[in-house]
Design an enzyme around this catalytic site. Structure first.
Site, PDB file in Angstrom:
ATOM      1  N   LEU A 154       0.825  -1.151  -0.056  1.00  0.00           N
ATOM      2  CA  LEU A 154       0.140   0.033   0.171  1.00  0.00           C
ATOM      3  C   LEU A 154       0.961   1.185   0.026  1.00  0.00           C
ATOM      4  O   LEU A 154       0.338   2.279  -0.581  1.00  0.00           O
ATOM      5  CB  LEU A 154      -0.746  -0.025   1.415  1.00  0.00           C
ATOM      6  CG  LEU A 154      -1.832   1.355   1.270  1.00  0.00           C
ATOM      7  CD1 LEU A 154      -2.924   1.443   0.253  1.00  0.00           C
ATOM      8  CD2 LEU A 154      -2.712   1.210   2.644  1.00  0.00           C
ATOM      9  N   TYR A 155       2.113   1.230   0.685  1.00  0.00           N
ATOM     10  CA  TYR A 155       2.863   2.372   0.729  1.00  0.00           C
ATOM     11  C   TYR A 155       3.325   2.780  -0.726  1.00  0.00           C
ATOM     12  O   TYR A 155       3.287   3.814  -1.215  1.00  0.00           O
ATOM     13  CB  TYR A 155       4.179   1.932   1.442  1.00  0.00           C
ATOM     14  CG  TYR A 155       5.339   2.938   1.327  1.00  0.00           C
ATOM     15  CD1 TYR A 155       5.059   4.119   1.999  1.00  0.00           C
ATOM     16  CD2 TYR A 155       6.225   2.532   0.759  1.00  0.00           C
ATOM     17  CE1 TYR A 155       6.342   5.092   1.620  1.00  0.00           C
ATOM     18  CE2 TYR A 155       7.471   3.507   0.347  1.00  0.00           C
ATOM     19  CZ  TYR A 155       7.454   4.929   0.887  1.00  0.00           C
ATOM     20  OH  TYR A 155       8.526   5.659   0.802  1.00  0.00           O
ATOM     21  N   ALA A 156       3.756   1.487  -1.455  1.00  0.00           N
ATOM     22  CA  ALA A 156       4.028   1.907  -3.016  1.00  0.00           C
ATOM     23  C   ALA A 156       2.913   2.542  -3.812  1.00  0.00           C
ATOM     24  O   ALA A 156       2.827   3.436  -4.504  1.00  0.00           O
ATOM     25  CB  ALA A 156       4.440   0.596  -3.402  1.00  0.00           C
ATOM     26  N   THR A 158       0.177   4.243  -2.524  1.00  0.00           N
ATOM     27  CA  THR A 158       0.020   5.861  -2.249  1.00  0.00           C
ATOM     28  C   THR A 158       1.004   6.745  -2.714  1.00  0.00           C
ATOM     29  O   THR A 158       0.676   7.635  -3.282  1.00  0.00           O
ATOM     30  CB  THR A 158      -0.151   5.908  -0.633  1.00  0.00           C
ATOM     31  OG1 THR A 158       1.328   5.639  -0.219  1.00  0.00           O
ATOM     32  CG2 THR A 158      -1.053   5.019   0.021  1.00  0.00           C
ATOM     33  N   LYS A 159       2.317   6.309  -3.154  1.00  0.00           N
ATOM     34  CA  LYS A 159       3.427   7.094  -3.720  1.00  0.00           C
ATOM     35  C   LYS A 159       3.141   7.092  -5.110  1.00  0.00           C
ATOM     36  O   LYS A 159       3.277   8.089  -5.761  1.00  0.00           O
ATOM     37  CB  LYS A 159       4.858   6.387  -3.232  1.00  0.00           C
ATOM     38  CG  LYS A 159       5.251   6.757  -2.056  1.00  0.00           C
ATOM     39  CD  LYS A 159       5.570   8.324  -1.578  1.00  0.00           C
ATOM     40  CE  LYS A 159       5.993   8.659  -0.343  1.00  0.00           C
ATOM     41  NZ  LYS A 159       6.316   9.968  -0.530  1.00  0.00           N
TER      42      LYS A 159
END
Length: 336
Positions: A154-156, A158-159
């Site tokens: 999810l981090y990726a 959002t980026k």
């Protein structure tokens, strides 16, 4: 270079702190903006801020990115010519357990920053993204023009969403903007949740270090001072619509591009561990583990565009960079 007025979000964080230090040393006027969250040791963030506060050209605003009104006010009052948006909820693994913090900080926060920039446009907006956006890509090295539509965390995600939002504002409002994809940044004052910090902390306490992927992973490690130098150089080279350079990722409809920042020389994880052992002057106990969710086996940057734009590449050897971290760690924590 003539002094600039510069706005840096996330300046209490690892990279934002180093960037603000460099900009102040170069004679610029810096306004920092950070929520000083408790994702990791707040005292470490306060120590970074204390060093920055010693500089007369530094102003700090403590507020969350989610506070759109305060963010607009702070950016307008700064009169910033350059904006570095480094503020974000970081960490691949943490995103699996705390997804909402990523949605709020990385999506809502970036949206607020862009709205603020629309009202008081800078000469150049630099958005901090990540090599994680390449996700499930199997082509190595990763080039800016490769598709990046298979995020594995999810981090990726959002980026990558942040990159898309920045592009849309660049197109709609003519804001010159660059999304920079960082590759495994390390160095003094680093985050406690990152591998190098964990390795040194464990070894200092004579505990085994956890080595994921059975030690077979490869990373394009980037020393923080090299990364900051590249950021500063890129800030002075804003994209211009219709004026691409060789191998450019320049948008066809906006003054916007994507740039990788790394040396393009990946190292095996076990080589990195060996550098830590050498700097510590002792062997580590190895706890070999399988890969974690959200991780990828290898990262490597295609560096042609970065070199075309700024003429240099990150080049600090991991042995040197790791030794500098160990020296900082021992001094900061008062250990031998």
């Amino acid at each position: 270079m003539e002094p600039k007025r510069i706005f840096v979000t996330g300046n209490a964080g690892f990279i934002g702190f180093h960037l603000a230090q460099r900009l102040l040393a170069d004679g610029h006027v810096v306004t920092g903006y950070d929520g000083v969250t408790d994702y990791y040791d707040v005292s470490l963030k306060r120590a970074r801020l204390a060093l920055l506060a010693e500089q007369p050209n530094f102003t700090f605003v403590e507020a969350m990115l989610e506070d759109g009104a305060r963010l607009k006010q702070a950016l307008a009052e700064s009169g910033a010519q350059w904006v570095f948006h480094l503020g974000a909820q970081a960490g691949v693994r943490y995103s699996i357990e705390h997804p909402q913090s990523y949605v709020q900080s990385n999506l809502v926060g970036t949206s607020n920053l862009l709205e603020a920039a629309r009202e008081t446009p800078p000469e150049h907006l630099i958005f901090a993204s990540t090599s994680s956006v390449y996700g499930g890509n199997t082509k190595i090295p990763f080039a800016e023009t490769d598709r990046a539509d298979s995020p594995v965390s999810l981090y990726a995600a959002t980026k990558k969403s942040g990159e898309a939002m920045v592009h849309s504002y660049s197109h709609l409002w003519g804001i010159a903007a660059t999304s920079v994809r960082f590759f495994t940044v390390y160095g003094p004052w680093g985050r406690p949740d990152m591998a190098l910090f964990k390795f040194v902390s464990a070894m200092q306490q004579d505990r085994a270090i956890d080595i994921y992927g059975e030690g077979k992973m490869r990373r394009d490690f980037t020393y923080v001072d090299d990364l900051v130098d590249a950021l500063v150089r890129l800030a002075g080279a804003p994209p211009v619509k219709g004026q691409p350079v060789k191998g450019d990722s320049l948008s066809a409809v906006a003054p916007y591009r994507v740039v990788n920042i790394a040396g393009g020389k990946p190292s095996e994880l076990m080589a990195f561990v060996a550098a830590v052992e050498n700097a510590m002057g002792r062997k580590a106990k190895h706890n070999m583990l399988p890969m974690q969710q959200g991780d990828v086996v290898a990262t490597q940057s295609d560096t042609a565009l970065l070199h075309e734009l700024i003429g240099v590449l990150p080049e600090t050897p991991i042995e040197v960079g790791v030794a500098r971290f160990v020296e900082w760690y021992r001094h900061y924590y008062g250990v031998n």
